[in-house]
Design an enzyme around this catalytic site. Structure first.
Site, PDB file in Angstrom:
ATOM      1  N   LYS A   1       0.971  -1.104   0.018  1.00 26.68           N
ATOM      2  CA  LYS A   1       0.033   0.007   0.101  1.00 26.68           C
ATOM      3  C   LYS A   1       0.772   1.283   0.028  1.00 26.68           C
ATOM      4  CE  LYS A   1      -2.174  -1.067   3.884  1.00 26.68           C
ATOM      5  NZ  LYS A   1      -1.413  -2.496   3.977  1.00 26.68           N
ATOM      6  N   THR A   2       1.831   1.347   1.000  1.00 25.74           N
ATOM      7  CA  THR A   2       2.686   2.261   0.857  1.00 25.74           C
ATOM      8  C   THR A   2       3.580   2.522  -0.457  1.00 25.74           C
ATOM      9  OG1 THR A   2       2.743   2.128   3.441  1.00 25.74           O
ATOM     10  CG2 THR A   2       4.382   3.459   2.587  1.00 25.74           C
TER      11      THR A   2
ATOM     12  N   ARG B   1       4.992  -7.338  10.938  1.00 26.06           N
ATOM     13  CA  ARG B   1       6.314  -6.581  10.670  1.00 26.06           C
ATOM     14  C   ARG B   1       7.458  -7.456  10.102  1.00 26.06           C
ATOM     15  NH1 ARG B   1       4.265  -2.786   9.428  1.00 26.06           N
ATOM     16  NH2 ARG B   1       2.349  -4.238   9.427  1.00 26.06           N
TER      17      ARG B   1
ATOM     18  N   ASP C   1      -2.031   7.917   3.930  1.00 25.78           N
ATOM     19  CA  ASP C   1      -1.408   6.580   4.475  1.00 25.78           C
ATOM     20  C   ASP C   1      -2.187   6.033   5.662  1.00 25.78           C
ATOM     21  OD1 ASP C   1      -0.301   4.017   4.243  1.00 25.78           O
ATOM     22  OD2 ASP C   1       1.621   4.673   4.342  1.00 25.78           O
ATOM     23  N   GLU C   2      -2.348   5.086   6.006  1.00 22.72           N
ATOM     24  CA  GLU C   2      -2.829   4.467   7.405  1.00 22.72           C
ATOM     25  C   GLU C   2      -4.290   5.173   7.375  1.00 22.72           C
ATOM     26  OE1 GLU C   2      -1.218   2.026   8.776  1.00 22.72           O
ATOM     27  OE2 GLU C   2       0.975   2.419   8.382  1.00 22.72           O
TER      28      GLU C   2
ATOM     29  N   GLN D   1      -5.527  -3.356  10.868  1.00 16.99           N
ATOM     30  CA  GLN D   1      -4.476  -2.412  11.333  1.00 16.99           C
ATOM     31  C   GLN D   1      -5.076  -1.651  12.029  1.00 16.99           C
ATOM     32  OE1 GLN D   1      -0.450  -2.675   9.601  1.00 16.99           O
ATOM     33  NE2 GLN D   1      -1.641  -3.604   7.895  1.00 16.99           N
TER      34      GLN D   1
END
Ligand code: ATP
Ligand code: MG
Length: 712
Positions: free
Chosen positions: A45-46, A602, A226-227, A257
């Site tokens: 995504k990022t 992660r 983002d996020e 998340q």
């Protein structure tokens, strides 16, 4: 990650598009209109977001000034900027890329006067916030035991998360509403804003000056976030009008998340995107590029226990890799020993420390690992935890500077008015506060009135001198390099002298920190710019090139990735965190599980989960039970090594063969090059009784026990 991204640079004619899968490609080149990318961890995504920005710039769809890109932490925004620059092969000046707060500051510095502030307003942190609330409680004769300042602060902050100003939170007779009103009034006098205000004042600005909003709407051709799953209502209300001009809003996020519910994040925002924008394109990504299949399977199996989720299937072609290790430990010390032993073992296999991270649920957990690292000489950094700018001496020094830049900054003034001692007793302080309240003026103005008044009172002449000094230092700012002014302020105010005289064991360290502080200021062109930076930094990651083991909370690890991830403290009463369960019941448990999902996901190569059967807390040793999350992990992806009893562990430890690393750290000779966690690199110039005299590169000579030194 960085080097991989670097290879994609534009020189190789749009190769950046080749490095995307078809769905990612679609998102990157998607034209105009609202776009949502909803996908699981590690699906790129990022990467899509940063490549999309690079693509927009490369195709000259608009200039850097016309892009507004928002993310949650300074670390994440720094990383996004680097990724974009690597893709483009050059820097991008002027782009509005930052956190919600930093971008708000940029807007407000320009338009503060429209809201009745001056453009040099101060940004206060949680410490100052508490100080201010305590002052109000005291003035109102409210017993802090009945109404704790911390509780008031958290109520006010939650209101602000929901974009509720004090006139819109309900019953104006309610005590908390009244405190909220007074708090805002005091902030206005201080010409100060807290973090919540940064957003709310922007909202107010947009309402009050449609002209200003319109200018920004026209300016920002593309808005990217983002996020997105972690935006709260205030952030949502901030974004919408800014994106409404061109409606080119691209949001990326993952409902699994969402971990900031406790801070007012509304996962609903992402779920209702399609309702907000009925022509929105939604793209889902399913390939995870980060983790091995055992790691991904463990994370996915765990999150499947949540009821309240959209649900998604992720896959990876990274191979099976190692099973996730779940390691039981006799107690928390054994846990720290186990983790750092593992770190050292990997280091011996030439794995860089930068590729390893310890992610904890509660920030105090890092201490055990820090102590172990100091013993073994393993370089580490705590990201977002023990912040350099939060140390007492640094906060004092900052307070001096804030007063220089903003003479009405009463909170800063209160911090240093009697540091070093200027002979102002509690009576004098009460007097000054009284004048401030009576005349509705800032504390420094009140102190000046107090100092100039002829009647008796302690510390008056010192205070007058202090005001004269302040005036002089302020005028120096016009023609002297600001780092020199800062040195002058610290010396002439007697602040450095105070620490020189103080004989406590940590005063030398404090003086070193002050030196480091002046060094940090030198990197900034203007003092106000430096102060903004200090207010906004959330981590002390200012040496990204040093090879260090990272430690941080699970919350702070959002969006990051590491080859090797250690997840200690998976015990009931710690993770899931009891407060979360108490406050929010099953919703709280689901948020904790999402946090566990963030943690495991992660890891790229190896994830290690640990628990301890006994943990040392401030109340003594407490018995721990493995976290319920451990039972929820799919057994096919996990290898569980239960705790052995204490004796066996101790025997194991003493039977451990002496390694080269042990030998190296215990026998030092003159001429050896060594590393110390706090003092950095140095040369051994003398040895005696297992103590070495070391000439450090960055500081003076010190005598240190071998066990704290790592031979290079
Ligand atoms: P998170 O949900 O944790 O924020 P994310 O979805 O933002 O994750 P990224 O950080 O963008 O994921 O990507 C994860 C990793 O996968 C990065 O190392 C990235 O460079 C890599 N990656 C993403 N897409 C691809 C691709 N198409 N080919 C190769 N590597 C990729
Ligand atoms: Mg990401």
């Amino acid at each position: 990650m960085k080097s991989a991204e670097a290879n994609l640079n534009f020189a190789s004619a749009y190769s950046y598009l080749d490095a995307l899968n078809p769905k990612q490609h679609q998102a990157v080149v998607y034209g105009e209109g609202p776009l949502l990318i909803l996908a699981g961890a590690g699906t790129g995504k990022t990467r899509v977001l940063t490549t999309r920005i690079a693509h927009i710039l490369d195709k000259h769809l608009c200039g850097p000034l016309n892009i507004l890109a928002v993310t949650f932490t300074n670390k994440a925004s720094q990383e996004m900027r680097e990724r974009i620059q690597n893709l483009l092969g050059h820097g991008v000046d002027g782009m509005w890329l930052g956190t919600f707060h930093s971008i708000s500051v940029r807007i407000l510095r320009r338009y503060a006067d429209l809201l009745g502030y001056t453009s040099n307003f101060t940004i206060i942190d949680s410490d100052d916030q508490l100080r201010l609330i305590k002052q109000i409680l005291k003035a109102e004769n409210i017993d802090e035991k009945q109404v704790p300042a911390k509780m008031v602060a958290s109520i006010i902050n939650r209101w602000k998360d929901k974009a509720k100003t004090f006139d819109r939170v309900g019953d104006s007779q309610d005590l908390h509403v009244q405190l909220y009103r007074q708090y805002q009034e005091r902030l206005k006098i201080l010409n100060a804003m807290d973090f919540g205000d940064l957003l709310l004042n922007c909202l107010q600005l947009f309402k009050q000056s449609p002209e200003t909003l319109k200018n920004y709407q026209q300016q920002f051709c593309y808005v990217l976030v983002d996020e997105y799953q972690d935006t709260n209502i205030a952030q949502y209300l901030w974004l919408r009008p800014l994106a409404d001009g061109h409606k080119n809003l691209c949001c990326v996020g993952d409902d699994d998340q969402s971990i900031y519910g406790w801070r007012g994040a509304e996962v609903e925002n992402i779920l209702k995107f399609e309702k907000d924008y009925n022509n929105a394109e939604v793209i889902r990504l399913e390939q995870n590029y980060r983790s091995t299949s055992h790691i991904l399977g463990t994370a996915s199996g765990l999150i499947a226990h949540n009821q309240d989720r959209l649900g998604k299937e992720l896959w990876t072609d990274k191979g099976d890799g190692e099973q996730v290790l779940v390691k039981g430990n006799w107690n928390s010390e054994a846990e720290a020993r186990f983790v750092i032993d593992e770190v050292e073992a990997m280091q011996r296999q030439s794995k860089p420390l930068n590729s390893m991270a310890i992610l904890v649920r509660a920030s105090y957990q890092t201490r055990d690992f820090e102590e172990r690292c100091i013993k073994t000489g393993t370089p580490y950094r705590v990201i977002g935890g023990l912040r350099f700018y939060e140390r007492q001496e640094i906060k004092d020094a900052i307070a001096y500077l804030r007063i220089l830049v903003q003479p009405d900054d009463g909170l800063a003034f209160e911090r240093i008015i009697n540091v070093p001692k200027r002979g102002l007793g509690p009576g004098a302080m009460q007097n000054i506060h009284h004048i401030a309240r009576e005349q509705n003026i800032s504390l420094p103005r009140a102190a000046l009135i107090y100092a100039m008044d002829d009647s008796k009172g302690s510390g008056k002449s010192n205070l007058r001198t202090f005001f004269e000094d302040l005036q002089r230092w302020r005028s120096m700012l016009d023609n002297t390099p600001h780092a020199d002014v800062v040195k002058c302020v610290l010396d002439e105010s007697g602040y450095t002298g105070m620490w020189l005289e103080e004989k406590s064991p940590d005063s030398a360290g404090r003086l070193e920190n002050l030196k480091e502080f002046v060094k940090a200021i030198e990197e900034f062109e203007f003092l106000p710019g430096f102060l903004d930076h200090v207010s906004l930094v959330t981590d002390n990651n200012n040496q990204p090139n040093n090879d260090c083991l990272s430690m941080m909370t699970l919350h702070g690890a959002k969006g990051l990735e590491f080859d090797y991830v250690f997840l200690p403290g998976w015990e009931e009463n710690l993770f899931p965190h009891p407060r979360s369960l108490q406050d929010s019941g099953s919703a709280g448990l689901e948020e904790e599980r999402r946090l566990a999902y963030v943690g495991i996901s992660r890891a790229k190569v190896k994830a290690v989960i640990c628990y301890a059967l006994q943990r040392r807390t401030y109340q003594g040793w407490q018995v721990g039970m493995p976290s319920r999350f451990i039972k929820e992990l799919p057994t096919c992806h996990v290898k569980h090594i239960p705790a052995t009893n204490q004796e066996t562990q101790q025997q194991e430890y003493s039977r451990r063969p002496v390694t080269i690393a042990d030998y190296k750290s215990h026998h030092l000779e003159i001429g050896d090059r060594v590393f110390h966690q706090k003092f950095g690199y140095g040369d051994v110039i003398d040895t005696e009784h297992e103590q070495a005299t070391v000439e450090f590169d960055m500081t003076d000579t010190k005598r240190i026990h071998y066990s704290f030194l790592k031979k290079q």
